[in-house]
Design an enzyme around this catalytic site. Structure first.
Site, PDB file in Angstrom:
ATOM      1  N   GLU A   1     -10.024  -2.439   5.213  1.00  0.00           N
ATOM      2  CA  GLU A   1     -10.599  -1.968   6.478  1.00  0.00           C
ATOM      3  C   GLU A   1     -11.738  -2.728   6.570  1.00  0.00           C
ATOM      4  O   GLU A   1     -12.432  -3.400   5.745  1.00  0.00           O
ATOM      5  CB  GLU A   1     -10.686  -0.671   6.485  1.00  0.00           C
TER       6      GLU A   1
ATOM      7  N   ASP B   1       0.896  -1.199   0.125  1.00  0.00           N
ATOM      8  CA  ASP B   1       0.054  -0.002  -0.183  1.00  0.00           C
ATOM      9  C   ASP B   1       1.036   1.341  -0.044  1.00  0.00           C
ATOM     10  O   ASP B   1       1.835   1.126   0.142  1.00  0.00           O
ATOM     11  CB  ASP B   1      -1.025   0.020   1.228  1.00  0.00           C
TER      12      ASP B   1
ATOM     13  N   ASN C   1      -7.855  -3.373  14.167  1.00  0.00           N
ATOM     14  CA  ASN C   1      -9.066  -3.437  14.058  1.00  0.00           C
ATOM     15  C   ASN C   1      -9.207  -4.792  12.995  1.00  0.00           C
ATOM     16  O   ASN C   1     -10.280  -5.102  12.413  1.00  0.00           O
ATOM     17  CB  ASN C   1      -9.795  -2.329  13.321  1.00  0.00           C
TER      18      ASN C   1
ATOM     19  N   HIS D   1      -7.432  -5.155  10.291  1.00  0.00           N
ATOM     20  CA  HIS D   1      -7.331  -4.975   8.751  1.00  0.00           C
ATOM     21  C   HIS D   1      -5.944  -5.668   8.493  1.00  0.00           C
ATOM     22  O   HIS D   1      -4.960  -5.759   9.157  1.00  0.00           O
ATOM     23  CB  HIS D   1      -7.164  -3.653   8.422  1.00  0.00           C
TER      24      HIS D   1
END
Ligand code: F6R
Length: 240
Positions: free
Chosen positions: A142, A67, A135, A137
């Site tokens: 996400e 990314d 979380n 990811h």
């Protein structure tokens, strides 16, 4: 999923580096999928050490990064391009033309996301390194109602923006958007190493034990992959 628990971050990083080094020694033209963030720093440090002291040769290796932040050019010290140069590329003998990233400054993101998916397909990822967000990811896929498959531009969640805050001087400088490899390219990798260290990752890791693929915890898609090794330190394993 094969989950291996190591005493601490250093032991986990060494184990990950040894697996990656074995991959490169067995197949010198390997395609490696690489992650940024704090988690792989120890692994990258050890790869540099093995390059310098044990002839680990990256001259024919190709890499695809997961990314990049939107709007940050490769020479921006906060960009993931810059991070990779600092943490790994400058210490080993990868050829710059063999290192690929999604372009956070692309003029046309529809074209760029297609280009990156096609590149990943053509190269064929042999070994993908992943960290995991608090979380759940992986890359910047996400939590959502469905698993995002293609490379895409993403609005980072407040929890991810908060977690990334530590790398920036001012809160308002933390990018709100990124371009990320989707779960399709990640899941196409022949082998995946998922790394997690620290107590703040324990909850996300605990979902991998439950055996349920849930797009609200994107890493649980890895339960459908047949060759995932999850390397964690004792703190990240504390809720298993
Ligand atoms: C980085 C990436 C992210 C990180 C994750 C964990 O390229 O794609 O998914 O792996 O946010 O970050 P750290 O390792 O900083 O806790």
């Amino acid at each position: 999923m094969n989950i291996q628990v190591y005493k601490n971050y250093e032991a986990m990083s060494l184990a990950a580096a040894n697996l990656l080094a074995a991959q490169v020694r067995l197949k010198p033209t390997s395609v490696l999928g690489l992650a940024t963030g704090s988690t792989p720093i120890g692994l990258y440090r050890e790869l540099i050490r093995q390059h310098q002291t044990a002839d680990l040769d990256f001259s024919r290796v190709r890499t695809v990064n997961l990314d990049e932040y939107l709007g940050l050019a490769p020479d921006n010290p906060q960009s993931y391009h810059y991070f990779m140069r600092e943490q790994l590329f400058s210490g080993i003998n990868l050829q710059p033309e063999n290192c690929h990233f999604p372009d956070g400054c692309a003029a046309d993101f529809d074209q760029e996301t297609d280009r990156y998916d096609q590149l990943c397909r053509e190269l064929g990822i042999d070994l993908q390194i992943l960290g995991i967000g608090r979380n759940g990811h992986i890359a910047f896929n996400e939590p959502a109602d469905t698993f995002p498959v293609p490379t895409h531009v993403v609005d980072l969640t407040p929890s991810t923006i908060e977690a990334n805050r530590r790398f920036f001087e001012r809160a308002e400088d933390v990018p709100r958007k990124a371009i990320t490899m989707g779960l399709g390219a990640i899941m196409s990798a022949r082998r995946i190493l998922l790394l997690a260290a620290g107590e703040e990752k324990a909850e996300a890791i605990s979902y991998l034990k439950q055996g349920k693929a849930d797009p609200q915890v994107p890493a649980t898609i890895l339960l459908l992959h047949t060759n995932v090794t999850c390397l964690v330190d004792e703190a990240a394993a504390s809720r298993l």
